[in-house]
Design a protein around this motif. Structure first.
Motif, short mmCIF file in Angstrom:
data_model
loop_
_atom_site.label_atom_id
_atom_site.label_comp_id
_atom_site.label_asym_id
_atom_site.label_seq_id
_atom_site.Cartn_x
_atom_site.Cartn_y
_atom_site.Cartn_z
N LEU A 238 0.84 -1.19 0.00
CA LEU A 238 0.00 0.00 0.00
C LEU A 238 0.88 1.25 0.00
CD1 LEU A 238 -2.63 -1.08 2.68
CD2 LEU A 238 -2.70 -1.44 0.21
N TYR A 239 0.39 2.30 -0.64
CA TYR A 239 1.11 3.57 -0.72
C TYR A 239 0.28 4.70 -0.11
CZ TYR A 239 4.80 1.88 -3.84
OH TYR A 239 5.87 1.22 -4.36
N THR A 240 0.97 5.63 0.50
CA THR A 240 0.32 6.85 0.96
C THR A 240 0.00 7.75 -0.23
OG1 THR A 240 2.33 8.19 1.17
CG2 THR A 240 1.74 6.80 3.05
N GLU A 241 -0.80 8.76 0.02
CA GLU A 241 -0.85 9.88 -0.92
C GLU A 241 0.54 10.52 -0.94
OE1 GLU A 241 -4.67 12.35 -0.15
OE2 GLU A 241 -4.09 11.50 1.78
N MET A 242 0.83 11.30 -1.98
CA MET A 242 2.10 12.00 -2.00
C MET A 242 2.16 13.01 -0.85
SD MET A 242 3.84 14.44 -4.89
CE MET A 242 2.59 15.71 -4.62
N VAL A 243 3.28 12.99 -0.14
CA VAL A 243 3.57 13.97 0.90
C VAL A 243 4.78 14.77 0.44
CG1 VAL A 243 4.17 14.29 3.32
CG2 VAL A 243 2.75 12.33 2.64
N THR A 244 4.69 16.09 0.44
CA THR A 244 5.81 16.87 -0.07
C THR A 244 6.89 17.04 1.00
OG1 THR A 244 4.97 19.07 0.53
CG2 THR A 244 4.22 18.13 -1.57
N ALA A 245 8.13 16.93 0.55
CA ALA A 245 9.25 17.12 1.47
C ALA A 245 9.24 18.51 2.10
CB ALA A 245 10.56 16.86 0.73
N PRO A 246 8.93 19.58 1.34
CA PRO A 246 8.88 20.90 1.99
C PRO A 246 7.86 20.96 3.12
CG PRO A 246 9.01 21.16 -0.39
CD PRO A 246 8.81 19.70 -0.13
N ALA A 247 6.71 20.30 2.96
CA ALA A 247 5.70 20.32 4.03
C ALA A 247 6.24 19.65 5.29
CB ALA A 247 4.44 19.61 3.56
N LEU A 248 7.00 18.58 5.12
CA LEU A 248 7.54 17.88 6.28
C LEU A 248 8.68 18.65 6.92
CD1 LEU A 248 7.64 14.21 4.91
CD2 LEU A 248 6.00 15.18 6.54
N VAL A 249 9.58 19.15 6.10
CA VAL A 249 10.81 19.74 6.61
C VAL A 249 10.61 21.20 7.05
CG1 VAL A 249 13.19 20.38 6.01
CG2 VAL A 249 12.24 18.19 5.25
N ARG A 250 9.87 21.94 6.24
CA ARG A 250 9.70 23.37 6.53
C ARG A 250 8.34 23.68 7.15
NH1 ARG A 250 10.46 25.82 0.89
NH2 ARG A 250 11.36 23.93 -0.03
N GLY A 251 7.36 22.80 6.92
CA GLY A 251 6.00 23.10 7.33
C GLY A 251 5.54 22.43 8.61
N ASP A 252 6.45 21.70 9.26
CA ASP A 252 6.11 21.03 10.52
C ASP A 252 4.85 20.18 10.37
OD1 ASP A 252 6.52 20.38 13.17
OD2 ASP A 252 5.21 21.98 13.90
N ALA A 253 4.80 19.42 9.27
CA ALA A 253 3.60 18.63 8.95
C ALA A 253 3.83 17.14 9.14
CB ALA A 253 3.14 18.93 7.52
N ARG A 254 4.55 16.80 10.18
CA ARG A 254 4.87 15.39 10.42
C ARG A 254 3.61 14.55 10.59
NH1 ARG A 254 10.21 13.48 12.68
NH2 ARG A 254 10.02 11.22 12.72
N HIS A 255 2.50 15.18 10.99
CA HIS A 255 1.25 14.43 11.15
C HIS A 255 0.81 13.76 9.84
CE1 HIS A 255 -0.07 18.36 9.61
NE2 HIS A 255 -1.10 17.72 9.11
#
Length: 338
Positions: free
Chosen positions: A41-58
């Protein structure tokens, strides 16, 4: 943190469910995992900028029951993708996939997705950085080319770069992407499929694990590609819209295992504890049941099932009783048809 499963993602990739924006969220994946133990199974695409710069680890949140599960990352900055990959590895994903296939305008503006087919050396730098940053396998999902590129020329060159960067597994959507003039939806349907080119790439790169994607609508079609020498088949919309047809028989058809469930009705029943927990956390019924609308596709009562859930699941206080009402539409239609 979710503990990584011992399941081999490459083995699971004999059949995988494509990452699909707005569709393959954690609720969808939980349902799909109940219906198949083996499918990747695959997730939806998660952008690296959202994780790294956007504090979107959720956005990386998933249930441990989903294993084997892969996260798909979008980005084009090697150091940023490396950091996002470390975050995904810490969360316990079994695979980290780089998106080189999405043709949307938003993705292009960020210089990632299918537009990266025009910058293979940058893709190589990204893959190498992602591999060096953490221990989980890094894979690539790509197109056969974009715009006026000649796929027979650009695809082998692209795969050579991915291989030389350390990539060992690729999923190839067997269509070009047109970055101008076609919507993302049209890019999934209009450019002609070229399955033979993907098969040719497996012959040219026998050391790579090659999965094929694009237009595959059934397990029979998937199995045909496997029997012809490909390592994996990736199904998208058919698995979402007709999950019972694709997923309930997947373990038997692809791996020779017994399926975990026997019917769509059983899938509804085993989803109830998960739905109850979701509602108890303040979630809405519709967030889960929107992924269940296709469970009875092609059966008497399917329209009633969809109608009851579509009309009622987003109402305040909607709960398991609505699910039972919807299921009654199927059961009533089945009795009438008997």
């Amino acid at each position: 943190m979710n503990g990584r499963n011992d399941s081999n993602a490459a083995s699971a990739a004999r059949l995988s469910i494509a990452p699909m924006m707005d569709w393959t969220d954690r609720h969808c994946r939980y349902l799909h995992r109940l219906m198949s133990r083996r499918t990747l199974l695959y997730t939806e695409m998660v952008t690296a900028p959202a994780l790294v710069r956007g504090d979107a680890r959720h956005l990386l949140r998933f249930d441990a029951a989903e294993h084997p599960v892969a996260v798909q990352l979008g980005g084009s900055e090697p150091a940023e993708l490396a950091q996002a990959s470390r975050m995904a590895a810490d969360e316990g994903y079994d695979e980290i996939n780089l998106n080189v296939g999405c043709p949307s305008d938003r993705v292009q503006s960020g210089c990632f997705g299918a537009v990266l087919m025009e910058r293979p050396e940058l893709v190589g730098d990204c893959v190498a950085a992602m591999i060096a940053a953490q221990p989980v396998e890094v894979t690539v999902k790509c197109r056969i080319g974009v715009d006026d590129q000649v796929p027979e020329e650009v695809l082998p060159a692209f795969l050579s770069v991915v291989r030389d960067a350390g990539g060992r597994r690729v999923a190839i959507h067997a269509r070009k992407a047109w970055l101008q003039g076609l919507s993302p939806k049209e890019n999934r349907e209009v450019p002609p499929l070229n399955y033979e080119l993907v098969h040719a790439m497996k012959r040219e790169f026998p050391e790579l694990h090659v999965s094929i994607n694009g237009g595959i609508g059934s397990l029979v079609e998937a199995k045909t590609h496997l029997d012809q020498g490909l390592d994996g088949a990736m199904i998208g919309r058919a698995a979402y819209h007709t999950p019972t047809d694709v997923l309930l028989e997947a373990d038997r058809v692809i791996w020779g295992d017994m399926p975990p469930l026997t019917s769509a009705e059983e899938a509804v029943e085993v989803m109830k504890p998960y739905i109850s927990a979701h509602l108890a956390e303040g979630g809405r019924l519709q967030q889960v049941t929107r992924h269940m609308l296709g469970l009875f596709s092609g059966r008497p009562g399917a329209r009633g099932w969809r109608r009851v859930l579509s009309e009622g699941a987003n109402r305040p206080g909607a709960g398991l009783e609505l699910l039972d009402t919807a299921l009654g539409q199927v059961e009533g239609a089945s009795r009438s048809a008997a």
